[in-house]
Structures are given as structure tokens and as C-alpha cells.
Write an enzyme that holds these catalytic residues in place. Structure first.
Site, PDB file in Angstrom:
ATOM      1  CD  GLU A 176      -1.611  -2.512   1.448  1.00  0.00           C
ATOM      2  OE1 GLU A 176      -2.240  -3.440   1.319  1.00  0.00           O
ATOM      3  OE2 GLU A 176      -0.424  -2.679   1.764  1.00  0.00           O
ATOM      4  CG  HIS A 225      -8.924  -8.541   7.153  1.00  0.00           C
ATOM      5  ND1 HIS A 225      -8.279  -9.165   8.164  1.00  0.00           N
ATOM      6  CD2 HIS A 225      -8.307  -8.440   5.902  1.00  0.00           C
ATOM      7  CE1 HIS A 225      -6.956  -9.602   7.400  1.00  0.00           C
ATOM      8  NE2 HIS A 225      -6.955  -9.134   6.247  1.00  0.00           N
TER       9      HIS A 225
END
Length: 325
Positions: A60, A129
Site C-alpha cells: 500500500e 479486516h
């Protein structure tokens, strides 16, 4: 008007903008070959090719940094982050570079970068998550924060994000992807930032609902209506900029405010809205401002525990009824 799903509306917005403007492209983990982990970009690789639908490594920090560079040299990147939890892997890029580039350059550097983020608890995806990260980035000037809750807003707000000159973090709740609703087909259909939507009109209490909590707030409003309590439900749509005027106008009418959001209650996005009401609308309030959010623990894997931690319809109805207890 035709009805399409939330995910289809997002894909349609991206495709229309990519056809309209050759500087728009999409990149992220699995967005090409697999069409994204949630299938939002399915089919886009076939139409636009590998140059404009780019699968990235699992980094990322790297590909958000690449998006920043591309935006600063005239492109309009759309970067997909698979889970909101992973935004912190690119925290320095977002907070210290993307948010500040325009200010530190005296306005010479523009960053028309849209970061699409899958947010919220999708059901037993556990602590790493399932987080709602909107409030993390509300504190940093230079970023616009968007939280669409229906297919039409998803399309219109995303098109506004892509066409704008500022970096936008665009939060998409995973549990909304399958929801269907009417969506205009016009290529130039956009929804402006900073304009809240009155989802349901009412007179007794204002419920300011963020993201997926709009659906739960509407269910709560239906139940409360059977007991003679009229709820006005407001969807801010964008948290930065925030439509303070519409929220205050509603609270001035109802004299009561409940703020519902899935993020953890402590320092969540509702805390900022509550502060605004305390500072600018205190004279209209006939009672405390109630915040409904997740309990202040990591989201559990166990479905039973997850349901206990996340805010629900009963939490909202209980808060509303507290005004008359």
C-alpha cells in the site's frame, strides 16, 4: 429510472470517467485480472487494458505513493485499498505527503487522487479486516472524506471525486455492495460534496447516520413511528466537507440529536458532529446528544461477539427513547 447495485454504480462511474478522460486510471491489488476482491472492477481490464487497470504488488505504501506521483504530474489516479485497516500501511504517504502537497507548494502542486477504500465489518472478518477508519483521517487538513450509502450517491460522489483537484478518501461499506437503487444514466450526473441528504423527514428527533448505519436508522425509525415517535434521518454523505447547516437546521426543528456510526464510539466521526452541535446548536437541544457506535474493543471474529460489539437497530431505538424516559 433503472436500478443497479452499489458496486455496479461505482464501476459505472469509473468506466464513464475513464472513457471521458484519458488521464484517469485504476490501480490496486487484484483490481485487474480478478476484478477486485469484491468484484467492483470486474470487466474493466478487458475494456481498458493493463496500462489503465493496473494490478499492484501487496504494498500500500508503494502504490499509494505511485498514485501521488502520478497525480502531481497530471494524471487522475483511482487507487483501491482492499480493506480500510490497510490504510495505515501507507499512513505517511497519505498524511504527510498527499494531504499536504498543495499547501506546502503554495498551491502549485495539485493532487487529484481518489483513494477507494473498502470499510466496515463484512461478517466474521475479525480485528484486522473490519475497521471503519473515517475519523482517522478527518483530523488532517487537505483530505476530503466521502461515505456514500446508496448506489446513486456512490456514482455521483465518485465522479465528483475523480473530477476534483483535491485528494479524496472514498469509503465504500462492504455490506452495501449488493444493495440496489435507482441511478441516473447521464455521464454528467454528479453529486456535490458538502451537501447532506434528508433520507426521511420527521419532527421529534434527528438521527444523523453515517454509512451502513443509514439502513439501520431507517429500520429504527419505522419501529419508532409505530410508537408515535417521528424521526428525521440525515445522511451527511461527506464528512469533510461537512454540511453543518443542514444538520443544525434539522436539530433546530426536532430539538434532539442521535448520531449513529459503525466506527468505534470513542473519537469516531460522530464525536466531531456532536462537538459541532454542542458549539453551534446548543440552544436548540432539549437533552444530551447521544452517540451510537461500536464498543471500544477490536472487532471479534466470532459472529455472536461481533454482533454484540457492532451498533444495531435496538441501540438506536434505545437512544431515541431515552429522551422520554
Amino acid at each position: 429510472m433503472r436500478e443497479i447495485s452499489y458496486s455496479e454504480a461505482i464501476r459505472e462511474a469509473m468506466c464513464e470517467e475513464m472513457r471521458r478522460d484519458s488521464t484517469v486510471f485504476l490501480m490496486g491489488e487484484d483490481v485487474g485480472t480478478f476484478g477486485g476482491v469484491w468484484g467492483v472492477s470486474a470487466g474493466m481490464l478487458k475494456e481498458f487494458g493493463e496500462e489503465r487497470v493496473r494490478d499492484t504488488p501487496i504494498s500500500e505504501n508503494g502504490f499509494i505513493g505511485a498514485g501521488l506521483g502520478a497525480a502531481m504530474v497530471g494524471m487522475r489516479p483511482i487507487v483501491e485499498i482492499m480493506f480500510a485497516d490497510f490504510l495505515m500501511c501507507a499512513g505517511d504517504q497519505i498524511v504527510n505527503q498527499i494531504a499536504k502537497a498543495r499547501f506546502m507548494s503554495g498551491g502549485k502542486a495539485q493532487v487529484p487522487l481518489t483513494i477507494r477504500v473498502m470499510t466496515g465489518a463484512p461478517g466474521s472478518s475479525a480485528a484486522q479486516h473490519s475497521q471503519s477508519a473515517e475519523s482517522w483521517f478527518m483530523n488532517f487538513p487537505g483530505l476530503k472524506i466521502v461515505v456514500p450509502t446508496n448506489p446513486a450517491d456512490a456514482k455521483g460522489l465518485l465522479k465528483s471525486a475523480i473530477r476534483g483537484e483535491d485528494p479524496v478518501i472514498f469509503f465504500e461499506h462492504k455490506m452495501l455492495y449488493g444493495d440496489k437503487g435507482p441511478v441516473p444514466e447521464e455521464d454528467d450526473f454528479v453529486v456535490p460534496f458538502g451537501k447532506a441528504r434528508i433520507v426521511r423527514e420527521g419532527s421529534d428527533v434527528t438521527i444523523i447516520a453515517i454509512g451502513e448505519m443509514v439502513k439501520k436508522s431507517l429500520k429504527a425509525a419505522d419501529q419508532l413511528a409505530e410508537e408515535g415517535i417521528s424521526c428525521e434521518v440525515i445522511d451527511p454523505r461527506t464528512l469533510v466537507p461537512l454540511d453543518k447547516e443542514s444538520i443544525i437546521r434539522s436539530v433546530a426543528k426536532t430539538s434532539r440529536a442521535v448520531i449513529a456510526y459503525e466506527a468505534h464510539k470513542r473519537a469516531g466521526p460522530g464525536a466531531e458532529i456532536a462537538a459541532v452541535l454542542a458549539e453551534e446548536a446548543i440552544e436548540y437541544l432539549d437533552g444530551p446528544i447521544y452517540r451510537i457506535g461500536a464498543k471500544n474493543v477490536p472487532i471479534p471474529y466470532s459472529p455472536i461477539l461481533e454482533n454484540d460489539v457492532l451498533p444495531n437497530v435496538e441501540d438506536i431505538t434505545r437512544a431515541v427513547k431515552a429522551y422520554w424516559s
